[in-house]
Each structure stands twice: as C-alpha cells, then as structure tokens.
Design an enzyme around this catalytic site. Structure first.
Site, PDB file in Angstrom:
ATOM      1  N   SER A   1       0.727  -1.306   0.019  1.00 42.83           N
ATOM      2  CA  SER A   1      -0.066  -0.038  -0.193  1.00 42.83           C
ATOM      3  C   SER A   1       0.857   1.255   0.015  1.00 42.83           C
ATOM      4  O   SER A   1       1.982   1.075   0.380  1.00 42.83           O
ATOM      5  CB  SER A   1      -0.832   0.098   1.238  1.00 42.83           C
ATOM      6  OG  SER A   1      -1.623  -1.315   1.450  1.00 42.83           O
TER       7      SER A   1
HETATM    8  N1  SAH Z   1      -0.518  -5.187   3.999  1.00 46.48           N
HETATM    9  C1  SAH Z   1       0.262  -5.469   2.594  1.00 46.48           C
HETATM   10  C2  SAH Z   1      -0.345  -5.129   1.486  1.00 46.48           C
HETATM   11  C3  SAH Z   1      -1.451  -6.204   1.279  1.00 46.48           C
HETATM   12  S1  SAH Z   1      -2.251  -6.321  -0.531  1.00 46.48           S
HETATM   13  C4  SAH Z   1       1.631  -4.798   2.884  1.00 46.48           C
HETATM   14  O1  SAH Z   1       1.817  -4.229   3.680  1.00 46.48           O
HETATM   15  O2  SAH Z   1       2.468  -5.375   2.071  1.00 46.48           O
HETATM   16  C5  SAH Z   1      -3.636  -7.171   0.122  1.00 46.48           C
HETATM   17  C6  SAH Z   1      -3.323  -8.561   0.388  1.00 46.48           C
HETATM   18  O3  SAH Z   1      -4.488  -9.264   0.824  1.00 46.48           O
HETATM   19  C7  SAH Z   1      -2.519  -9.380  -0.718  1.00 46.48           C
HETATM   20  O4  SAH Z   1      -1.549  -9.976  -0.590  1.00 46.48           O
HETATM   21  C8  SAH Z   1      -3.797 -10.580  -0.787  1.00 46.48           C
HETATM   22  O5  SAH Z   1      -3.419 -11.743  -1.438  1.00 46.48           O
HETATM   23  C9  SAH Z   1      -4.353 -10.491   0.446  1.00 46.48           C
HETATM   24  N2  SAH Z   1      -5.793 -11.121   0.512  1.00 46.48           N
HETATM   25  C10 SAH Z   1      -6.642 -11.195  -0.213  1.00 46.48           C
HETATM   26  N3  SAH Z   1      -7.562 -11.783   0.372  1.00 46.48           N
HETATM   27  C11 SAH Z   1      -7.371 -12.499   1.669  1.00 46.48           C
HETATM   28  C12 SAH Z   1      -8.105 -13.135   2.548  1.00 46.48           C
HETATM   29  N4  SAH Z   1      -9.099 -13.601   2.346  1.00 46.48           N
HETATM   30  N5  SAH Z   1      -7.294 -13.486   3.653  1.00 46.48           N
HETATM   31  C13 SAH Z   1      -6.011 -13.132   3.787  1.00 46.48           C
HETATM   32  N6  SAH Z   1      -5.432 -12.294   2.843  1.00 46.48           N
HETATM   33  C14 SAH Z   1      -6.044 -11.969   1.851  1.00 46.48           C
END
Ligand code: SAH
Length: 216
Positions: free
Chosen positions: A56
C-alpha cells in the site's frame, strides 16, 4: 532531506501518531519490495509485489495505523500480509504486543515471512489462510486491520474484537477502471452500547478473496 525524511515530515504536519511515524522511520520499506522497484520505495505510491498484489501507499498506511490508535501492548490481527511491511510497522509500534497477519496466497505468505525475518521483526506471525473469517485461535484482538477491499465487515471480525477494540477496513464494491476509489475506509469501535463507525474517506484496494471476499 531525502524522500523518506520528507514523507516523515509530511506525516508529522498531518498529525499522524508519533509512534507510527517512528516506526516508519525505523523500518526500511525497500526491504519489502522486489529488487527492481526498490528505488521507488519512498515515493508515496503503491508498488506491485507478487501475484498482482501491491504494497500500500505510505500515506494510506499512515491513515489506517493512525486510526487504529495503536498501543505498545496491543494484540493486532491483520488481514492481507502482502509484503509484510504494514505488519512490520505494527510490530515496531506494538513492541510489547503481538501481530498476527493472515495471507491468502501462499507465495505472498512466504514473501512476507521472509521479509520480516530478514528485517529482524520477532513479534509478527504470518499465517496462510482466509482472513475474512478472522483467526479465532488468537482472539480476542485489541485491533483488527484489513488491507484488502472487503464487500462488508464480516461478523467474525466483530466477534473476535475485544470490547473497546478498533477495526479499520476499506469496505465497498470492487475497484474497476471506470470507478476508482470505490471503497470507504471504515473505522469501527466496538463498545458496550454498540458499534460506532466513522468514514475516513474513499480509497482503492486490491480485492479480498475467500469466504466473505469477492468472487474473483
Ligand atoms: N498489508 C500489505 C498489503 C496487502 S495487499 C503490505 O503491507 O504489503 C492485500 C493482500 O491481501 C494481498 O496480498 C492478498 O493476497 C491478500 N488477501 C486477499 N484476500 C485475502 C483473504 N481472504 N485473507 C487473507 N489475505 C487476503
């Protein structure tokens, strides 16, 4: 001033919690980004990581972490570990607490754990699983943060949140090229009298998968 210092100064002017800014200054964002894009680490923008996911934008992370009102002793649940960067920041703020970060995609769960290990963060655990159902094994949580877009807040999250706990998540329809910033950043406080919700503005996140995610 370098780009990182400029960003930190901007966050101070905006009134972001000093503990969160200190964590931003301490943790190296470049260590959570694939090598070819590390030079963009301190531009205020999201950056692709693996499997179409993104780390993000720093200013968005600041809004979310500020809203969480983190304390040193907090136990935090994160949905969407991604690169592990946001979890690392929370681990640095909650030094006497613990962060449990759930990641749906195995490739990303491995990426996040590797990055956290290299950064020497010891109080963050990454778990491969569907975070839309929360993680009851470690509940209750002082704080819950979701870093993927979610159609609505699952009841399980509210059940796993401690009384007076805070939850922050981008809620709304899936991002589309025609309509950007389709999610509202919701800050919800669970109180004895019920839940108090606040809208912190419009944002755009990659969609959550799993039980209460989108059909993608
Ligand atoms: N917080 C992260 C950015 C996350 S992007 C950072 O600091 O880099 C969103 C993430 O959520 C992705 O990696 C995606 O695979 C994950 N995601 C999507 N659906 C999800 C679910 N149901 N449970 C856990 N993670 C999930």
């Amino acid at each position: 001033m370098n780009q990182k210092e400029l960003l930190a100064r901007k966050f101070r002017v905006e009134g972001i919690d000093e503990m969160v800014i200190a964590a931003f200054e301490k943790i190296r964002r470049e260590d959570f980004i694939p090598e070819k894009d590390q030079k963009y680490a301190y531009e205020d923008s999201p950056i692709p990581i693996l499997a179409g996911q993104t780390i993000s934008q720093p200013s968005t992370i600041m809004v979310m972490l500020n809203a969480l009102e983190l304390k040193e002793t907090d136990k935090v649940l994160e949905i969407g570990a991604g690169s592990g960067y946001n979890a690392a920041l929370m681990g640095a703020v909650c030094k006497k607490g613990k962060v449990i970060s759930i990641e749906y995609l195995r490739e990303l769960a491995n990426f996040a754990s590797g990055n956290l290990k290299k950064a020497g963060i010891g109080n963050v655990i990454v778990i491969r699983g569907d975070g839309t159902k929360g993680y009851p094994q470690e509940a209750p949580y002082d704080k819950i943060i979701c870093t993927a877009a979610i159609p609505r807040i699952p009841d399980e999250w509210l059940e796993q949140l401690r009384e007076n706990g805070i939850l922050v998540a981008p809620v709304g329809p899936e991002y589309s090229k025609k309509m950007i910033n389709t999610q509202k950043m919701i800050k919800l406080k669970k109180t004895k009298k019920g839940n108090e919700a606040k809208d912190l503005g419009a944002f755009s996140f990659v969609p959550a998968r799993g039980e209460y995610g989108y059909t993608i």
